[in-house]
Design a protein around this motif. Structure first.
Motif, mmCIF file in Angstrom:
data_model
loop_
_atom_site.group_PDB
_atom_site.id
_atom_site.type_symbol
_atom_site.label_atom_id
_atom_site.label_comp_id
_atom_site.label_asym_id
_atom_site.label_seq_id
_atom_site.Cartn_x
_atom_site.Cartn_y
_atom_site.Cartn_z
ATOM 1 N N ARG A 1 -14.201 57.991 -17.213
ATOM 2 C CA ARG A 1 -13.618 56.476 -17.024
ATOM 3 C C ARG A 1 -13.397 56.055 -18.076
ATOM 4 N NH1 ARG A 1 -14.003 51.192 -14.574
ATOM 5 N NH2 ARG A 1 -16.873 51.505 -14.167
ATOM 6 N N PHE A 2 -12.072 55.720 -18.168
ATOM 7 C CA PHE A 2 -12.119 54.165 -19.903
ATOM 8 C C PHE A 2 -12.073 52.926 -19.500
ATOM 9 C CE2 PHE A 2 -9.973 58.687 -21.118
ATOM 10 C CZ PHE A 2 -10.981 59.005 -22.407
ATOM 11 N N ARG A 3 -12.933 51.903 -20.181
ATOM 12 C CA ARG A 3 -12.027 50.772 -20.165
ATOM 13 C C ARG A 3 -10.835 50.389 -20.072
ATOM 14 N NH1 ARG A 3 -15.145 46.425 -20.041
ATOM 15 N NH2 ARG A 3 -17.261 47.231 -21.716
ATOM 16 N N GLY A 4 -10.740 49.684 -18.819
ATOM 17 C CA GLY A 4 -9.336 48.988 -19.030
ATOM 18 C C GLY A 4 -8.552 49.954 -17.925
ATOM 19 N N ILE A 5 -8.512 51.407 -17.564
ATOM 20 C CA ILE A 5 -7.597 52.606 -16.914
ATOM 21 C C ILE A 5 -8.402 52.652 -15.311
ATOM 22 C CG2 ILE A 5 -6.669 54.446 -16.591
ATOM 23 C CD1 ILE A 5 -6.176 53.184 -19.070
ATOM 24 N N ASN A 6 -7.505 51.514 -14.208
ATOM 25 C CA ASN A 6 -8.096 51.433 -13.604
ATOM 26 C C ASN A 6 -7.549 51.685 -12.014
ATOM 27 O OD1 ASN A 6 -10.290 49.656 -14.429
ATOM 28 N ND2 ASN A 6 -8.527 48.277 -14.391
ATOM 29 N N ASP A 7 -6.731 52.532 -12.469
ATOM 30 C CA ASP A 7 -6.026 53.015 -11.103
ATOM 31 C C ASP A 7 -5.814 54.448 -11.846
ATOM 32 O OD1 ASP A 7 -3.251 52.536 -11.837
ATOM 33 O OD2 ASP A 7 -3.548 51.053 -11.402
ATOM 34 N N ARG A 8 -5.075 55.465 -10.625
ATOM 35 C CA ARG A 8 -4.663 56.914 -10.924
ATOM 36 C C ARG A 8 -3.661 56.751 -11.690
ATOM 37 N NH1 ARG A 8 -6.036 61.204 -8.614
ATOM 38 N NH2 ARG A 8 -4.165 63.713 -8.582
#
Length: 193
Positions: A64-71
């Motif tokens: 999980r990367f910072r700023g990548i919050n959805d599919r």
């Protein structure tokens, strides 16, 4: 956007995992979960990613990367390679005879007579063991096995590899059979006596 001077490939992003923005990553570190231990990861186009969480899956890690919050955002990353700057790798933890594969690129491959067989331009593993790609001026790239028989000595500081061209498959073993000779088959047994 950051452009790395001496990039080292750390992983490749695959498919999205779940709905929270996680992605599957093929990690090229010895401990796959250590992919985020060397600082931010960068792409060829200059984007930078901070690893927030890493967990192991079957043949990959889920990141999980910072700023990548959805599919949707995660799916947009599919196929990206992730790099760090070579200086971020911890040289002090290496033993005297250890090195990073990235340090092999650019080394000249020479035999015991001092003949150059090209420069290391890549390291590959297609499943049967590591291979070094050598490219010489005006020559097509060739792959040689990265084995103790083919690579006799590694001198990172001196910028060269000492190789055995016969074991590397670059030349035929003419000493054993003589130049241009063919190997003879052993005589067939007549089955008698």
């Amino acid at each position: 956007m950051v452009k790395l001077e001496n990039p080292v490939l750390m992983g490749s992003i695959g498919a999205a995992q779940g709905l929270r923005g996680e992605v599957r990553v093929k990690s090229y570190t010895i401990d796959p979960t250590a992919i985020g231990d060397y600082g931010h990861l960068h792409t060829d186009d200059g984007r930078s990613f901070e690893v927030l969480e890493v967990r192991e899956a079957k043949n990959v890690v889920v990141v999980r990367f910072r700023g990548i919050n959805d599919r949707n955002a995660a799916e947009a990353l599919n196929g990206l390679d992730l790099y760090i700057e070579r200086d971020n790798l911890p040289d002090e933890e290496l033993d005297e005879d250890e090195f990073f594969y990235a340090d092999l690129e650019g080394l000249e491959a020479v035999d015991e007579q001092g003949r150059s067989h090209g420069t290391v331009t890549g390291i590959f593993d297609f499943g049967a063991g590591d291979l070094l790609e050598l490219k010489g001026p005006g020559k097509r790239p060739v792959l040689i096995p990265f084995s103790e028989a083919a690579v006799l000595e590694i001198d990172v500081e001196g910028g060269r590899l000492l190789i055995d061209p016969v074991a590397a498959g670059l030349v035929d073993d003419e000493k054993e059979n003589g130049p241009g000779s063919r190997r003879r088959r052993p005589p067939l047994s007549d089955g008698g006596e």
